[in-house]
Design a protein around this motif. Structure first.
Motif, short mmCIF file in Angstrom:
data_model
loop_
_atom_site.label_atom_id
_atom_site.label_comp_id
_atom_site.label_asym_id
_atom_site.label_seq_id
_atom_site.Cartn_x
_atom_site.Cartn_y
_atom_site.Cartn_z
N PHE A 25 0.87 -1.06 -0.06
CA PHE A 25 -0.03 0.25 -0.09
C PHE A 25 0.91 1.16 -0.18
O PHE A 25 0.71 2.00 -0.79
CB PHE A 25 -0.82 -0.15 1.16
CG PHE A 25 -1.78 1.14 1.20
CD1 PHE A 25 -3.24 0.96 0.81
CD2 PHE A 25 -1.50 2.24 1.79
CE1 PHE A 25 -4.19 2.09 0.54
CE2 PHE A 25 -2.38 3.36 1.93
CZ PHE A 25 -3.55 3.26 1.41
N LEU A 26 1.83 1.42 1.02
CA LEU A 26 2.67 2.57 1.13
C LEU A 26 3.43 2.59 -0.09
O LEU A 26 3.52 3.90 -0.51
CB LEU A 26 3.41 2.48 2.44
CG LEU A 26 2.88 2.29 3.47
CD1 LEU A 26 3.73 2.23 4.87
CD2 LEU A 26 1.77 3.66 3.87
N ASP A 27 4.07 1.59 -0.73
CA ASP A 27 4.96 1.67 -1.86
C ASP A 27 4.12 2.21 -2.89
O ASP A 27 4.46 3.06 -3.88
CB ASP A 27 5.59 0.46 -2.11
CG ASP A 27 6.51 0.01 -1.15
OD1 ASP A 27 7.08 0.82 -0.47
OD2 ASP A 27 7.14 -1.26 -1.06
N PHE A 28 2.96 1.77 -3.51
CA PHE A 28 1.99 2.08 -4.38
C PHE A 28 1.65 3.60 -4.39
O PHE A 28 1.98 4.33 -5.34
CB PHE A 28 0.81 1.42 -4.16
CG PHE A 28 -0.39 1.91 -5.21
CD1 PHE A 28 -0.41 1.16 -6.74
CD2 PHE A 28 -1.42 2.75 -4.96
CE1 PHE A 28 -1.21 1.61 -7.53
CE2 PHE A 28 -2.17 3.17 -6.10
CZ PHE A 28 -2.16 2.63 -7.16
N PHE A 29 1.46 4.23 -3.11
CA PHE A 29 1.11 5.70 -3.17
C PHE A 29 2.56 6.37 -3.20
O PHE A 29 2.71 7.46 -3.59
CB PHE A 29 0.42 5.91 -1.94
CG PHE A 29 -1.17 5.55 -2.35
CD1 PHE A 29 -1.93 6.36 -3.17
CD2 PHE A 29 -1.73 4.45 -1.71
CE1 PHE A 29 -3.31 6.06 -3.64
CE2 PHE A 29 -2.99 4.17 -2.23
CZ PHE A 29 -3.95 4.93 -3.06
N ALA A 30 3.47 5.88 -2.83
CA ALA A 30 5.00 6.52 -2.82
C ALA A 30 5.36 6.80 -4.35
O ALA A 30 5.73 7.57 -4.53
CB ALA A 30 5.95 5.91 -2.02
N GLY A 31 4.96 5.74 -4.88
CA GLY A 31 5.40 5.71 -6.34
C GLY A 31 4.42 6.69 -7.25
O GLY A 31 4.66 6.93 -8.36
N ARG A 32 3.56 7.19 -6.59
CA ARG A 32 2.49 8.36 -7.14
C ARG A 32 2.57 9.54 -6.62
O ARG A 32 1.47 10.24 -6.30
CB ARG A 32 0.99 7.50 -7.16
CG ARG A 32 1.02 6.38 -8.22
CD ARG A 32 -0.03 5.37 -7.92
NE ARG A 32 -0.11 4.48 -8.93
CZ ARG A 32 0.68 3.36 -9.00
NH1 ARG A 32 1.86 3.34 -8.00
NH2 ARG A 32 0.53 2.64 -9.77
N GLY A 33 3.52 9.75 -6.11
CA GLY A 33 4.02 11.36 -5.31
C GLY A 33 3.44 11.40 -4.09
O GLY A 33 3.46 12.70 -3.65
N HIS A 34 3.12 10.41 -3.13
CA HIS A 34 2.79 10.63 -1.77
C HIS A 34 4.13 10.57 -0.95
O HIS A 34 4.98 9.62 -1.23
CB HIS A 34 1.73 9.66 -1.29
CG HIS A 34 0.37 9.81 -2.18
ND1 HIS A 34 0.43 9.52 -3.49
CD2 HIS A 34 -0.75 10.09 -1.56
CE1 HIS A 34 -1.06 9.92 -3.94
NE2 HIS A 34 -1.57 10.06 -2.76
N GLN A 35 4.20 11.57 0.02
CA GLN A 35 5.21 11.14 1.07
C GLN A 35 4.91 10.12 2.13
O GLN A 35 3.60 10.31 2.70
CB GLN A 35 5.45 12.65 1.69
CG GLN A 35 6.35 12.49 2.92
CD GLN A 35 7.60 12.44 2.24
OE1 GLN A 35 8.25 12.73 1.08
NE2 GLN A 35 8.87 11.66 2.98
N ILE A 36 5.62 9.12 2.28
CA ILE A 36 5.35 8.31 3.44
C ILE A 36 5.66 8.74 4.78
O ILE A 36 6.75 9.14 5.01
CB ILE A 36 6.25 6.86 3.16
CG1 ILE A 36 5.78 6.28 1.82
CG2 ILE A 36 5.97 6.08 4.36
CD1 ILE A 36 6.58 4.97 1.74
N LEU A 37 4.68 8.78 5.61
CA LEU A 37 5.03 9.69 6.83
C LEU A 37 4.82 8.35 8.05
O LEU A 37 4.00 7.65 8.03
CB LEU A 37 3.98 10.82 7.02
CG LEU A 37 4.17 11.74 5.99
CD1 LEU A 37 2.93 13.08 6.45
CD2 LEU A 37 5.28 12.19 6.33
#
Length: 880
Positions: free
Chosen positions: A17-29
């Motif tokens: 989940f986190l990797d998917f959205f990190a790959g779409r410009g989201h900062q993992i916090l």
């Protein structure tokens, strides 16, 4: 990325989940603490809580897009935990967030992509819901994603319109459900049917602001807030019947089952519920303590204590009678440490807190369960179906038995609790407490309320002035406003300004005098009510009148003592943080003229070495002569500088900061020395626990040290005279006397044992048979419990294969019963512990022990013959 569902672990789901959205410009916090920074929330209840200030427009985000796996605690559905497939107190919420960046179209597209392409769900297994008026979302799902209209369900506001509260940011939401039985078709889709559907992903479109009238206006920045339940995803992908049997929770359940020596899968439903509750709650308490919540009777601390007690209670229900939570917690820590390393870092604190709470509550359970069992039996005998509120309150008030626990046990016995009656008793206690702690009569407060209309607030001058000229604004006698009061009258006086410090922040009020033309008032105490300083005193001379001009003079010697003790508490807290634990925080204090008391949060007792080191550190700071720096600062600036605030204390926009540079900096309105050297010397008198997780240090400083030493010197001289030895010889003399006393006690116990054995030999003549077994059931007179056990063991050795049950009344009102069983009796399914516990209930008691030897007690000596007769009957029935 998988194209078909795989049995992914919880960790793999989280990472994908986190990797998917990190790959779409989201900062993992990282996950925020379960302790919410939002003052309206006790705990973090959802993934969006840490971003609430951004959604409210109170804070500018560092990133336009973010993704998290957030730890959450909810207790609103606690009664459903373990009973349904997916209710929890602790859970992880996977989320992706947009702060004024992308909106519905992108959020929906990514929601579908991650569900079908990353987690491999077939579109045939997915159903979505939208808010009933949200045509835009409906059209995106149908026309752009391609979901058949029959599998898009329009729902009302209760289900699909999210709001932060009565007012503020809000908007429609769209949820994605997994369909376990798509073969049932699309004609009668009921998303409330949890045997077929589970909602696993919620997309919230925050596009409106709701005002106090309920009107919705579009937000300037539209936000996205989503939540995917990690435990629910694990259930689906691991293909297990409920969230509890996933790899996120089941290892914890297995640990508890092993301790209880049972198998989860072969257990009945009631046992499974208890195991699930243990698995869920232990996860919750581990993370709560890791985030520095300590058990108490208020706020977050009460939530923690309640969860721990439910774990203990459910442990009891599955046969665990000893302490076990720390063992289960180790499994929870091991499962979490790779993602949340603070649980391993705080392992010692977690286990210490759990062990202490469990130990304390086990004692509570022993006392409370006995009384509750008697209450339940009495209720049933009377043919009633409800336990009175008064009885429930007695359990709560006297035995610390939570109402929730009483309700659970009552439900197990098909009874209810008169909760309204309980609340009545609780209110009575509140009123009693108020009456006991009232510092000013209510009529005084009423008079002050009236005075507030034409009398200005008291100006406090005492930080810099020990004396001041002032005007008498009001006089109260027995709570009634008076124009004048004569000598011999107890009065409460309000001045327009005063040097007298009023009791606050743990520091007691000043003492001193009010004087004028022929007037002398001895001020005995000071209180503050609203904006008025109340001088409580006795008129010793003259007549005092409203409007008089007087001189107010504090007792400087008392003030100096209070100042020394108050500054000493600040140094003490700093020393505790430095030497014992940086996480220590103040839980209360008392600053008097002759001593100081400091309560602090700490899960364990301090060692003698730590106490000595703390005392030495405080005295070192005193000797170093640190000057005080006092400032009035904005609250935010004071906290930014590192000023220590008392947890739970309410502060204004501006605060007074007491800073001894390099030593201590605290927010405080009390009076202090201008230099630590003025304290003189500091001495710790005692350190002890005063409540669960709260320790107390009592100490003296300054001139009070001499009073303390004089008392000690007098005691030492008295003991020296009594024992006819020098003071330095006292320890050796006392040790000698203690040794002699212990030897005498051992000799007496040996004689008692020998006497009991001698008496027991005569009981061999009473031996009975039950099939192939021999039995001795008898009452012995005046035999203490330890000797009774010795006698039972000796008799069993002599008869061999069989059972011995002995009873005695060692002292008035007390019963002792011992059961000793041979291995052959154990093989028949009889255990001494369970057997003697059941027999002791007849005498109003209970107990237990090992299968071969156990002891119990009781309160009703008149029932002992009946209990022994029952023992004989039961043994013969079981062994013949």
């Amino acid at each position: 990325m998988p194209s078909n569902p795989q049995k992914l672990s919880g960790s793999e789901i989280r990472n994908l989940f986190l990797d998917f959205f990190a790959g779409r410009g989201h900062q993992i916090l990282p996950s925020a603490s379960v302790v919410s920074e939002d003052p309206t929330l006790l705990l973090t209840v959802a993934g969006m809580v840490p971003f609430k200030p951004i959604f409210l427009g109170q804070r500018t985000p560092e990133f336009k897009r973010a993704t998290t796996s957030q730890k959450c605690i909810r207790t609103n559905d606690i009664e459903n935990v373990g009973r349904t497939k997916r209710h929890h107190t602790f859970f992880e919420m996977l989320g992706n967030f947009s702060f004024g960046d992308y909106f519905k179209e992108q959020a929906i597209a990514w929601g579908w992509e991650i569900s079908t392409e990353v987690f491999g769900f077939s579109p045939n297994n997915l159903v979505v819901s939208v808010f009933e008026d949200d045509d835009e979302a409906f059209n995106i799902w149908r026309d752009q994603i391609g979901v058949p209209a029959a599998r898009i369900k329009r729902m009302g506001a209760d289900d699909n319109f999210w709001a932060m509260g009565a007012t503020g940011p809000c908007g429609p939401c769209s949820e994605i459900y997994y369909d376990f039985h798509p073969e049932r078709g699309d004609d009668n889709i009921d998303l409330e049917d949890d045997s077929r559907f589970i909602e696993f992903y919620n997309l919230v479109f925050m596009q409106y602001n709701r005002d106090a009238s309920g009107n919705l206006t579009p937000l300037q920045n539209k936000n996205i807030d989503t939540g995917m339940g990690l435990e629910r995803m694990a259930q689906i992908l691991q293909q297990v019947p409920n969230n509890y049997e996933t790899d996120l929770i089941f290892p914890i359940i297995q640990t508890a089952a092993q301790i209880a020596e049972i198998d989860y899968h072969s257990s009945d439903e009631k046992t499974k519920v208890s195991l699930k509750v243990i698995g869920d709650h232990v996860r919750a308490v581990v993370h709560m303590i890791a985030d520095e919540i300590r058990a108490s009777n208020v706020g977050r601390g009460y939530v923690l204590r309640r969860l721990i007690r439910r774990v203990v209670r459910h442990g009891r229900l599955i046969g665990i009678s000893s302490e076990f939570i720390t063992q289960v917690a180790e499994t929870a820590i091991a499962l979490s440490e790779s993602v949340y390393p603070n649980v391993r870092q705080r392992e010692a604190a977690i286990k210490a807190e759990l062990q202490r709470e469990e130990s304390n509550f086990l004692r509570t359970l022993d006392r409370g369960e006995k009384l509750l069992e008697e209450i339940i039996q009495e209720v049933k005998q009377q043919g009633k179906t409800s336990i009175s509120g008064e009885s429930a309150f007695t359990l709560y008030d006297t035995y610390g038995f939570p109402l929730e626990l009483t309700q659970e046990i009552a439900e197990e016995n098909n009874l209810t609790i008169d909760e309204a009656g309980f609340n009545v008793e609780m209110q009575k206690q509140v009123e009693r407490a108020k009456a006991a702690h009232e510092t000013i009569d209510l009529t005084v407060q009423g008079s002050l309320d009236k005075l507030a209309e034409h009398v200005h607030a008291t100006e406090f001058l005492g930080y810099t002035q020990p004396a001041a000229t002032a005007k008498v604004e009001a006089i109260l006698v027995d709570g009634v406003s008076q124009e004048a009061a004569e000598a011999g009258t107890q009065v409460q006086i309000v001045l327009n300004q005063t040097p007298f410090y009023a009791e606050s922040g743990g520091q007691i009020g000043d003492r001193g005098y009010i004087s004028g033309d022929g007037i002398l008032v001895r001020v005995e105490d000071m209180k503050k009510e609203s904006d008025f300083f109340i001088h409580l005193g006795h008129i010793e001379r003259g007549t005092l009148r409203v409007g008089d001009s007087i001189t107010a003079q504090i007792d400087r010697a008392c003030r100096r003592r209070a100042q020394a003790n108050h500054t000493a508490t600040h140094l003490l807290q700093a020393a505790l943080k430095k030497i014992v634990d940086e996480g220590i925080s103040q839980a209360g204090s008392l600053v008097s003229f002759d001593r100081l008391r400091f309560d602090f949060n700490c899960p364990r007792a301090l060692t003698s070495e730590e106490i000595q080191q703390v005392e030495e550190q405080v005295n070192t700071w005193i000797a170093e002569a640190h000057a005080a720096n006092v400032e009035i600062l904005p609250l935010a600036e004071a906290k930014a500088k590192g000023a220590v605030a008392m947890f739970g204390e309410k502060y204004g926009d501006e605060v007074r900061v007491i800073d001894f540079p390099g030593v201590s900096m605290e927010l405080c309105g009390g009076t202090h020395v201008s230099n630590t050297a003025e304290i003189g010397v500091f001495k710790i008198i005692s350190e002890a626990g005063v409540a669960s997780g709260v320790r107390r240090i009592e100490a003296v400083s300054g001139p009070a040290i001499l009073d303390y030493l004089n008392v000690r010197d007098k005691v030492v001289k008295d003991l020296s005279d009594r024992f006819k030895v020098k003071p330095e010889e006292l320890p050796e003399r006392i040790t000698t006397l203690q040794t002699e006393l212990r030897n005498n006690e051992k000799e007496l116990a040996s004689l008692k044992s020998q006497l009991a054995i001698a008496k027991s030999d005569s009981l061999l003549e009473t031996t009975q048979t039950a099939g192939d077994y021999k039995l001795i059931i008898a009452q012995m007179e005046d035999v203490d419990p330890e000797s009774l056990k010795t006698a039972a063991e000796r008799l069993l050795q002599k008869i061999g294969n069989g059972a011995v049950v002995l009873g005695s009344v060692p002292e008035a009102g007390k019963v002792s019963i011992v059961a000793a069983f041979s291995p052959e009796v154990n093989k028949k399914g009889l255990q001494a512990g369970k057997f003697v516990g059941a027999i002791a209930k007849i005498c109003g008691g209970g107990g237990g022990g090992r299968p071969n030897l156990a002891q119990a007690g009781g309160r009703d000596a008149s029932k002992l013959p009946e209990a022994l007769a029952k023992a004989q009957s039961d043994l013969k029935s079981a062994l013949v």
